[in-house]
Motif scaffolding. Structure first.
Motif, PDB file in Angstrom:
ATOM      1  N   UNK A  57       0.855  -1.191   0.000  1.00  0.00           N
ATOM      2  CA  UNK A  57       0.000   0.000   0.000  1.00  0.00           C
ATOM      3  C   UNK A  57       0.887   1.236   0.000  1.00  0.00           C
ATOM      4  N   UNK A  58       0.482   2.230  -0.793  1.00  0.00           N
ATOM      5  CA  UNK A  58       1.224   3.493  -0.776  1.00  0.00           C
ATOM      6  C   UNK A  58       0.246   4.636  -1.006  1.00  0.00           C
ATOM      7  N   UNK A  90       6.829  13.576  -3.037  1.00  0.00           N
ATOM      8  CA  UNK A  90       7.554  12.401  -2.561  1.00  0.00           C
ATOM      9  C   UNK A  90       9.033  12.553  -2.809  1.00  0.00           C
ATOM     10  N   UNK A  91       9.831  11.644  -2.241  1.00  0.00           N
ATOM     11  CA  UNK A  91      11.284  11.735  -2.372  1.00  0.00           C
ATOM     12  C   UNK A  91      11.745  11.295  -3.756  1.00  0.00           C
ATOM     13  N   UNK A  92      11.165  10.182  -4.248  1.00  0.00           N
ATOM     14  CA  UNK A  92      11.511   9.717  -5.589  1.00  0.00           C
ATOM     15  C   UNK A  92      10.535  10.368  -6.574  1.00  0.00           C
ATOM     16  N   UNK A  94       5.223   1.868  -6.294  1.00  0.00           N
ATOM     17  CA  UNK A  94       5.622   1.754  -4.886  1.00  0.00           C
ATOM     18  C   UNK A  94       4.824   0.664  -4.184  1.00  0.00           C
ATOM     19  N   UNK A  95       3.513   0.659  -4.396  1.00  0.00           N
ATOM     20  CA  UNK A  95       2.678  -0.373  -3.783  1.00  0.00           C
ATOM     21  C   UNK A  95       3.042  -1.750  -4.322  1.00  0.00           C
ATOM     22  N   UNK A  96       3.292  -1.830  -5.639  1.00  0.00           N
ATOM     23  CA  UNK A  96       3.651  -3.114  -6.245  1.00  0.00           C
ATOM     24  C   UNK A  96       4.973  -3.630  -5.695  1.00  0.00           C
ATOM     25  N   UNK A  97       5.956  -2.734  -5.539  1.00  0.00           N
ATOM     26  CA  UNK A  97       7.249  -3.156  -4.975  1.00  0.00           C
ATOM     27  C   UNK A  97       7.097  -3.683  -3.558  1.00  0.00           C
ATOM     28  N   UNK A 155      10.789   1.555   1.932  1.00  0.00           N
ATOM     29  CA  UNK A 155      11.334   2.599   2.793  1.00  0.00           C
ATOM     30  C   UNK A 155      12.644   2.182   3.429  1.00  0.00           C
ATOM     31  N   UNK A 156      12.785   0.879   3.657  1.00  0.00           N
ATOM     32  CA  UNK A 156      14.030   0.350   4.208  1.00  0.00           C
ATOM     33  C   UNK A 156      15.080   0.202   3.125  1.00  0.00           C
ATOM     34  N   UNK A 157      14.645  -0.244   1.956  1.00  0.00           N
ATOM     35  CA  UNK A 157      15.598  -0.493   0.865  1.00  0.00           C
ATOM     36  C   UNK A 157      16.027   0.804   0.174  1.00  0.00           C
ATOM     37  N   UNK A 158      15.088   1.747   0.022  1.00  0.00           N
ATOM     38  CA  UNK A 158      15.379   3.027  -0.627  1.00  0.00           C
ATOM     39  C   UNK A 158      14.974   4.139   0.338  1.00  0.00           C
ATOM     40  N   UNK A 159      15.762   4.422   1.365  1.00  0.00           N
ATOM     41  CA  UNK A 159      15.370   5.362   2.423  1.00  0.00           C
ATOM     42  C   UNK A 159      15.015   6.742   1.870  1.00  0.00           C
ATOM     43  N   UNK A 160      13.907   7.335   2.327  1.00  0.00           N
ATOM     44  CA  UNK A 160      13.477   8.644   1.816  1.00  0.00           C
ATOM     45  C   UNK A 160      14.461   9.769   2.126  1.00  0.00           C
TER      46      UNK A 160
END
Length: 369
Positions: free
Chosen positions: A215-216, A241-243, A250-253, A266-271
């Motif tokens: 969910x995003x 957003x950051x990206x 984002x939700x799909x990832x 959020x853990x893998x690509x920190x904002x």
């Protein structure tokens, strides 16, 4: 012609494989190798059609990969694939096509795992080669059609028996980009290979299936264009957003990472990490796929529900499905996408932002668990 054309070379006699039919027509779990290879190539949304080059006995004339490329009239880009490689993944095909667009020609390669000795021709070792710079070539090998036609015609005119299309391009002076291949993209050459392929295909039915939810949500703002599912919506306000704030990807990832038992984006690509400021979510999605693939998982399908008062995505649904599919290495037919409003309720109902729910199904090999 829109999209690449795949030339599937099915002219091998298959002497080492045994049997009474040419190698490409040997059945694997009830279906010919060439049929499985064509299906694998057409699973890539960027491949529009396939040309199969068969042995002279089957078509009554001399054909080769050159004839196949010549038959791909109207194609700007061609891929040449060995029919004996039925396990090629969409991600590999997409990587080759991306490199062709950037460099003109590309070949998928994998590192050489074993020490390589050079034979002196008399049965003795002449030396040991440095395998650090050596790579094993796979297919599909891709190029702009005009370049490959030129290279293959020059090789034919010079009487040079090239072993693959990349060699023809090399000797013609055209640069060939090397992209990461896939160790699973094996070539079926011997009876043992055939037996392994049978076990691999039958074993897929017994692999573990895992489901993940993502969910995003992003509010409107940020002064950037709106991108949803990798598709640009011109004239629509963007999301903060950051990206690139693509809520769909984002939700799909997150759904894919969750199914694989991995931390969220959020853990893998920190904002707070400047490396990901304005980053393309399409690129990040491919990194997620690479990670779950390394861990023995494969994305089977995605189901996405967009929550938004605007924009109306109906006219862009097919483009979004294709773009999402390309990011996750699956056919567009395996991407479900729909949208609904919040009927004026809450922040989303007031049109303050966009949210997306995603469900992912992953196949996880038992031997990787």
């Amino acid at each position: 012609m829109s999209g690449a054309v795949a030339v599937v070379v099915a002219a091998g006699r298959g002497t080492r494989l045994g049997g009474a039919v040419p190698k490409a027509f040997v059945p694997i779990d009830g279906r010919p190798l060439v049929e499985r290879s064509v299906e694998a190539l057409l699973a890539c949304p960027e491949v529009a059609a396939a040309v199969v080059v068969v042995a002279p006995e089957e078509i009554g004339g001399l054909l080769s990969s050159l004839a196949g490329v010549e038959a791909a009239v109207g194609a700007e880009v061609v891929l040449v694939h060995d029919a004996a490689r039925p396990f090629v993944r969409v991600a590999t095909i997409a990587a080759v096509l991306d490199a062709v667009r950037r460099h003109g020609a590309a070949v998928p390669v994998i590192p050489v795992p074993d020490t390589v000795k050079q034979d002196d021709g008399r049965g003795f070792v002449a030396g040991t080669l440095d395998r650090a710079s050596l790579r094993l070539a796979q297919t599909p090998q891709g190029a702009r059609r005009a370049l490959l036609l030129d290279a293959l015609r020059k090789a034919a005119a010079d009487g040079i028996d090239v072993t693959d299309e990349a060699q023809a391009l090399e000797r013609a002076g055209f640069p060939v980009a090397a992209v990461a291949g896939d160790p699973g993209n094996v070539k079926i050459t011997t009876p043992r290979d055939r037996d392994e392929a049978e076990r691999r295909i039958s074993g897929e039915a017994h692999d573990l299936l895992r489901i993940g939810h993502g969910y995003d949500i992003h509010r409107f703002g940020g002064g950037r264009p709106l991108i949803l599912g990798g598709v640009l919506f011109d004239g629509e306000p963007g999301l903060s957003g950051h990206s690139d704030a693509d809520v769909v990807l984002h939700a799909a990832m997150d759904a894919v990472l969750g199914a694989a038992g991995l931390p969220d984006i959020g853990h893998r690509f920190p904002p707070g990490d400047p490396r990901f400021a304005g980053a393309s979510s399409s690129v990040l999605a491919r990194e997620v796929v690479a990670e779950v693939t390394f861990r023995g998982c494969a994305v089977v399908n995605l189901d996405l529900t967009l929550l938004a008062e605007r924009p109306r995505i109906g006219p862009r649904v097919e483009a979004m499905r294709s773009a999402v599919a390309a990011c996750f290495g699956i056919p567009a037919a395996r991407v479900g996408l729909k949208a609904t409003t919040h009927e004026g309720l809450g922040a989303l109902g007031r049109g303050e932002g966009i949210a997306c729910h995603a469900i992912a199904l992953l196949r996880w090999r038992r031997d990787a668990s």
